[in-house]
Design a protein around this motif. Structure first.
Motif, mmCIF file in Angstrom:
data_model
loop_
_atom_site.group_PDB
_atom_site.id
_atom_site.type_symbol
_atom_site.label_atom_id
_atom_site.label_comp_id
_atom_site.label_asym_id
_atom_site.label_seq_id
_atom_site.Cartn_x
_atom_site.Cartn_y
_atom_site.Cartn_z
ATOM 1 N N ALA A 247 12.501 -3.718 -8.482
ATOM 2 C CA ALA A 247 11.798 -4.488 -9.504
ATOM 3 C C ALA A 247 10.898 -5.551 -8.871
ATOM 4 O O ALA A 247 9.759 -5.763 -9.297
ATOM 5 N N GLU A 248 11.413 -6.235 -7.836
ATOM 6 C CA GLU A 248 10.619 -7.268 -7.161
ATOM 7 C C GLU A 248 9.418 -6.655 -6.453
ATOM 8 O O GLU A 248 8.323 -7.238 -6.430
ATOM 9 N N LEU A 249 9.600 -5.480 -5.882
ATOM 10 C CA LEU A 249 8.514 -4.799 -5.186
ATOM 11 C C LEU A 249 7.408 -4.416 -6.159
ATOM 12 O O LEU A 249 6.219 -4.650 -5.901
ATOM 13 N N VAL A 250 7.784 -3.837 -7.288
ATOM 14 C CA VAL A 250 6.787 -3.429 -8.285
ATOM 15 C C VAL A 250 6.108 -4.656 -8.880
ATOM 16 O O VAL A 250 4.906 -4.638 -9.161
ATOM 17 N N ARG A 251 6.859 -5.727 -9.052
ATOM 18 C CA ARG A 251 6.261 -6.970 -9.553
ATOM 19 C C ARG A 251 5.190 -7.470 -8.579
ATOM 20 O O ARG A 251 4.110 -7.905 -8.997
ATOM 21 N N ALA A 252 5.476 -7.378 -7.291
ATOM 22 C CA ALA A 252 4.498 -7.795 -6.287
ATOM 23 C C ALA A 252 3.253 -6.923 -6.323
ATOM 24 O O ALA A 252 2.135 -7.419 -6.129
ATOM 25 N N LEU A 253 3.422 -5.637 -6.587
ATOM 26 C CA LEU A 253 2.265 -4.743 -6.723
ATOM 27 C C LEU A 253 1.373 -5.196 -7.862
ATOM 28 O O LEU A 253 0.147 -5.258 -7.736
ATOM 29 N N MET A 254 2.006 -5.514 -8.990
ATOM 30 C CA MET A 254 1.236 -5.940 -10.159
ATOM 31 C C MET A 254 0.562 -7.288 -9.919
ATOM 32 O O MET A 254 -0.585 -7.505 -10.308
ATOM 33 N N VAL B 195 11.597 -4.062 4.409
ATOM 34 C CA VAL B 195 11.196 -3.979 2.998
ATOM 35 C C VAL B 195 12.110 -4.853 2.148
ATOM 36 O O VAL B 195 11.648 -5.619 1.302
ATOM 37 N N TYR B 196 13.423 -4.763 2.404
ATOM 38 C CA TYR B 196 14.371 -5.564 1.623
ATOM 39 C C TYR B 196 14.254 -7.052 1.946
ATOM 40 O O TYR B 196 14.532 -7.894 1.084
ATOM 41 N N ASN B 197 13.832 -7.381 3.159
ATOM 42 C CA ASN B 197 13.616 -8.793 3.491
ATOM 43 C C ASN B 197 12.449 -9.370 2.698
ATOM 44 O O ASN B 197 12.457 -10.544 2.324
ATOM 45 N N HIS B 198 11.429 -8.541 2.479
ATOM 46 C CA HIS B 198 10.274 -8.983 1.705
ATOM 47 C C HIS B 198 10.555 -8.938 0.204
ATOM 48 O O HIS B 198 10.165 -9.835 -0.551
ATOM 49 N N TYR B 199 11.220 -7.862 -0.223
ATOM 50 C CA TYR B 199 11.476 -7.644 -1.652
ATOM 51 C C TYR B 199 12.918 -7.179 -1.806
ATOM 52 O O TYR B 199 13.281 -6.113 -1.335
ATOM 53 N N GLY B 200 13.714 -7.983 -2.478
ATOM 54 C CA GLY B 200 15.132 -7.696 -2.556
ATOM 55 C C GLY B 200 15.526 -6.460 -3.330
ATOM 56 O O GLY B 200 16.613 -5.928 -3.145
ATOM 57 N N CYS B 201 14.631 -5.985 -4.219
ATOM 58 C CA CYS B 201 14.965 -4.812 -5.016
ATOM 59 C C CYS B 201 13.675 -4.135 -5.480
ATOM 60 O O CYS B 201 12.579 -4.657 -5.276
ATOM 61 N N ASP C 58 0.840 -1.209 0.000
ATOM 62 C CA ASP C 58 0.000 0.000 0.000
ATOM 63 C C ASP C 58 0.871 1.254 0.000
ATOM 64 O O ASP C 58 0.581 2.232 -0.700
ATOM 65 N N ALA C 59 1.936 1.223 0.790
ATOM 66 C CA ALA C 59 2.842 2.367 0.857
ATOM 67 C C ALA C 59 3.551 2.571 -0.480
ATOM 68 O O ALA C 59 3.746 3.711 -0.925
ATOM 69 N N ALA C 60 3.915 1.484 -1.129
ATOM 70 C CA ALA C 60 4.610 1.580 -2.416
ATOM 71 C C ALA C 60 3.731 2.246 -3.459
ATOM 72 O O ALA C 60 4.210 3.059 -4.267
ATOM 73 N N HIS D 24 9.887 -4.467 -17.400
ATOM 74 C CA HIS D 24 9.721 -5.878 -17.765
ATOM 75 C C HIS D 24 8.951 -6.631 -16.692
ATOM 76 O O HIS D 24 8.033 -7.408 -17.010
ATOM 77 N N GLU D 25 9.285 -6.388 -15.438
ATOM 78 C CA GLU D 25 8.603 -7.058 -14.338
ATOM 79 C C GLU D 25 7.123 -6.672 -14.304
ATOM 80 O O GLU D 25 6.252 -7.505 -14.061
#
Length: 202
Positions: free
Chosen positions: A55-62, A47-53, A18-20, A121-122
């Motif tokens: 790109a991974e965070l935005v991929r999780a949003l999608m 945040v980094y423990n959940h999503y390493g970078c 939600d914050a992202a 791409h993600e």
């Protein structure tokens, strides 16, 4: 109670996502992870423990968005009533496109795609492509059950999505207000499902 190793902290995950949406939507893809963590009320390391970078965070949003959009295709009874399932799926797409902040991340991804192609791409893989694949899988199931006659499932999924989105997606990306009422969007979803089934019916 001690946390089970590997267990996902759902509350923190949702808070981070939600914050992202808020932070990236306002500040763009260059928004630091620290700002997202602060907005979520967690540490940057969390945040980094959940999503390493990024790109991974935005991929999780999608991925989260796609799960919501495609939910009608997995509802009980969806296979028995493809018209109702497709109509509900179409409404879900339109609600997402016309949501107040739903497309904020998509807009900034497009703006920053040249500088951060890995994020773009993600987004494409976890967003539009994954949604089309789920719709294609639904159409394949309906064809196997004899309720539809589809030869190219991916192509048919692309056709249906295009019918539904039309100019609504472009208006959302350009930050223009919707040009239809909710009732008109409901009519569009119903008509798209009806015409699609007429074209691909047995």
């Amino acid at each position: 109670m001690p946390r089970i190793p590997g267990q996902i902290d759902v509350a923190k995950t949702e808070a981070i996502l939600d914050a992202a949406i808020e932070v990236i939507g306002q500040r763009g893809l260059s928004a630091p992870m620290e700002a997202i963590a602060r907005h979520a009320g967690v540490s940057k390391q969390t945040v980094y423990n959940h999503y390493g970078c990024k790109a991974e965070l935005v991929r999780a949003l999608m991925a989260r968005r796609v799960e919501l959009i495609t939910a009608p295709l997995r509802m009980p009874g969806a296979e028995e009533n493809p018209q109702a399932a497709l109509e509900a799926y179409a409404r879900s797409i339109l609600e997402t496109v016309n949501g107040a902040s739903s497309y904020s991340v998509m807009r900034v991804v497009i703006q920053g795609a040249g500088e951060m192609p890995e994020v773009a791409h993600e987004v494409f893989e976890a967003g539009p492509r994954h949604a089309r694949r789920q719709l294609a899988a639904f159409l394949e199931t309906e064809t196997r059950l004899g309720r539809l006659q589809v030869e190219d499932f991916d192509q048919a999924a692309e056709f249906f999505s295009g019918m539904v989105l039309g100019h609504a997606q472009l208006r959302a990306l350009l930050c223009l207000p919707a040009d239809k009422t909710q009732a008109q969007f409901d009519d569009l979803a119903r008509e798209a499902a009806k015409r699609f089934l007429k074209a691909y019916g047995p």
